[in-house]
Scaffold this active site. Structure first.
Site, short mmCIF file in Angstrom:
data_model
loop_
_atom_site.label_atom_id
_atom_site.label_comp_id
_atom_site.label_asym_id
_atom_site.label_seq_id
_atom_site.Cartn_x
_atom_site.Cartn_y
_atom_site.Cartn_z
N TYR A 1 1.01 0.92 30.77
CA TYR A 1 0.51 2.09 30.03
C TYR A 1 -0.99 1.92 29.76
CZ TYR A 1 -0.20 4.91 25.75
OH TYR A 1 -0.69 5.76 24.80
N1 LIG Z 1 2.73 7.04 20.68
C1 LIG Z 1 1.65 6.43 20.21
O1 LIG Z 1 1.70 5.69 19.21
C2 LIG Z 1 0.32 6.67 20.89
C3 LIG Z 1 -0.79 5.97 20.44
C4 LIG Z 1 -2.04 6.26 20.99
C5 LIG Z 1 -2.15 7.23 21.97
N2 LIG Z 1 -1.05 7.90 22.42
C6 LIG Z 1 -1.25 8.94 23.45
O2 LIG Z 1 -1.50 10.18 22.79
C7 LIG Z 1 -1.17 11.26 23.69
C8 LIG Z 1 -0.37 12.33 22.96
O3 LIG Z 1 0.72 11.77 22.28
P1 LIG Z 1 1.95 12.69 21.79
O4 LIG Z 1 2.76 11.88 20.86
O5 LIG Z 1 1.45 14.04 21.41
O6 LIG Z 1 2.72 12.80 23.20
P2 LIG Z 1 3.98 13.69 23.59
O7 LIG Z 1 4.56 14.36 22.40
O8 LIG Z 1 4.88 12.83 24.43
O9 LIG Z 1 3.34 14.83 24.51
C9 LIG Z 1 2.97 14.61 25.82
C10 LIG Z 1 2.94 15.95 26.54
O10 LIG Z 1 2.63 15.70 27.92
C11 LIG Z 1 3.37 16.63 28.68
N3 LIG Z 1 3.61 16.23 30.06
C12 LIG Z 1 4.32 15.16 30.50
N4 LIG Z 1 4.43 15.20 31.84
C13 LIG Z 1 3.79 16.34 32.25
C14 LIG Z 1 3.58 16.95 33.52
N5 LIG Z 1 4.06 16.44 34.63
N6 LIG Z 1 2.88 18.10 33.55
C15 LIG Z 1 2.38 18.67 32.41
N7 LIG Z 1 2.56 18.15 31.17
C16 LIG Z 1 3.26 16.99 31.10
C17 LIG Z 1 4.71 16.71 27.97
O11 LIG Z 1 5.36 17.91 28.37
P3 LIG Z 1 6.85 18.32 27.87
O12 LIG Z 1 6.66 18.77 26.45
O13 LIG Z 1 7.25 19.39 28.80
O14 LIG Z 1 7.67 17.07 27.98
C18 LIG Z 1 4.28 16.70 26.50
O15 LIG Z 1 4.09 18.00 26.03
C19 LIG Z 1 -0.43 10.63 24.86
O16 LIG Z 1 -1.31 10.52 25.96
C20 LIG Z 1 -0.07 9.23 24.33
O17 LIG Z 1 0.00 8.29 25.38
C21 LIG Z 1 0.17 7.63 21.89
#
Ligand SMILES: NC(=O)c1ccc[n+]([C@@H]2O[C@H](COP(=O)([O-])OP(=O)(O)OC[C@H]3O[C@@H](n4cnc5c(N)ncnc54)[C@H](OP(=O)(O)O)[C@@H]3O)[C@@H](O)[C@H]2O)c1
Length: 214
Positions: free
Chosen positions: A129
């Protein structure tokens, strides 16, 4: 600004769309990948584009046409394998950067992850990741676009406090998704954040003031 949110159905994405919808300075266009997601947003008065990041660059560029800025907050999430991490977090981000160049959208904000720029601080279990985030960020830095890379700590669903720490290097920490969204929006036209990358955790400083110091 007309702002395209890529990953608009995601948890940060939904905050972004709701905040931008009521923001007098900006208009939002939500990029999602499913018809039912678009329909719900359209019913809520939000302009949408249905594009899958596994598709071609041209479709993303088409969605970005007429926009002034792109916010990339998509991600493959924790329930899929490393193949999807490569395809979405790295190649999807790379395609979005190419699409911005094709569509003439100069401003690009990336939601990355805390310490993605320092390999020695990557969590052992999350290395693939972090590889994806690291190289997506490097592509953006080399793109010639006016970028801002926001690297949040662990994301929480608590209500935002409006107070953050933003700096080149921070200790691992946490932050409500709402505060990430507020920071990203505040960065859109804050010139101090142009061509800068910074870690972001919950903290003591108002978002607007924190961005002036990055
Ligand atoms: N989790 C953590 O603690 C953490 C920490 C730092 C940074 N981040 C990063 O912050 C960002 C946002 O986090 P979040 O919690 O808001 O993530 P999330 O809720 O998982 O949202 C990710 C979005 O990406 C979309 N997506 C996935 N595959 C796709 C595709 N093929 N085409 C178009 N859209 C697609 C998903 O669509 P669907 O709704 O249709 O599934 C979802 O809406 C991510 O990049 C994550 O890696 C996360």
């Amino acid at each position: 600004m007309n702002v395209l949110v890529i990953g608009a159905n995601g948890q940060i994405g939904q905050h972004l769309v709701q905040l931008l919808k009521t923001d007098k300075k900006h208009n939002v266009k939500a990029m999602v990948r499913k018809q039912e997601q678009a329909q719900k947003l359209e019913e809520d008065g939000v302009e949408t584009a249905i594009v899958d990041l596994e598709g071609d660059v041209g479709s993303i560029a088409e969605a970005a046409k007429g926009c002034d800025a792109i916010i990339f907050t998509a991600g493959s999430g924790g329930s899929t394998g490393d193949d999807k991490t490569l395809l979405i977090d790295l190649d999807g981000a790379g395609k979005a950067i190419e699409a911005a160049q094709q569509a003439g959208v100069d401003r690009f904000i990336m939601v990355s992850a805390i310490q993605a720029h320092h390999r020695e601080n990557w969590n052992e279990q999350l290395k693939p990741y972090y590889v994806a985030k690291h190289y997506a960020d490097r592509l953006l830095e080399a793109s010639g676009l006016t970028y801002t890379i926001v690297r949040p700590g662990g994301l929480q669903n608590e209500e935002g406090t409006g107070k953050v720490n933003a700096a080149e290097n921070l200790e691992l920490g946490f932050i409500p998704r709402e505060d990430v969204a507020r920071t990203v929006i505040a960065a859109l036209d804050e010139e101090q954040t142009y061509n800068k990358s910074f870690d972001l955790t919950t903290g003591e400083t108002n978002i607007a003031d924190a961005l002036k110091e990055v």
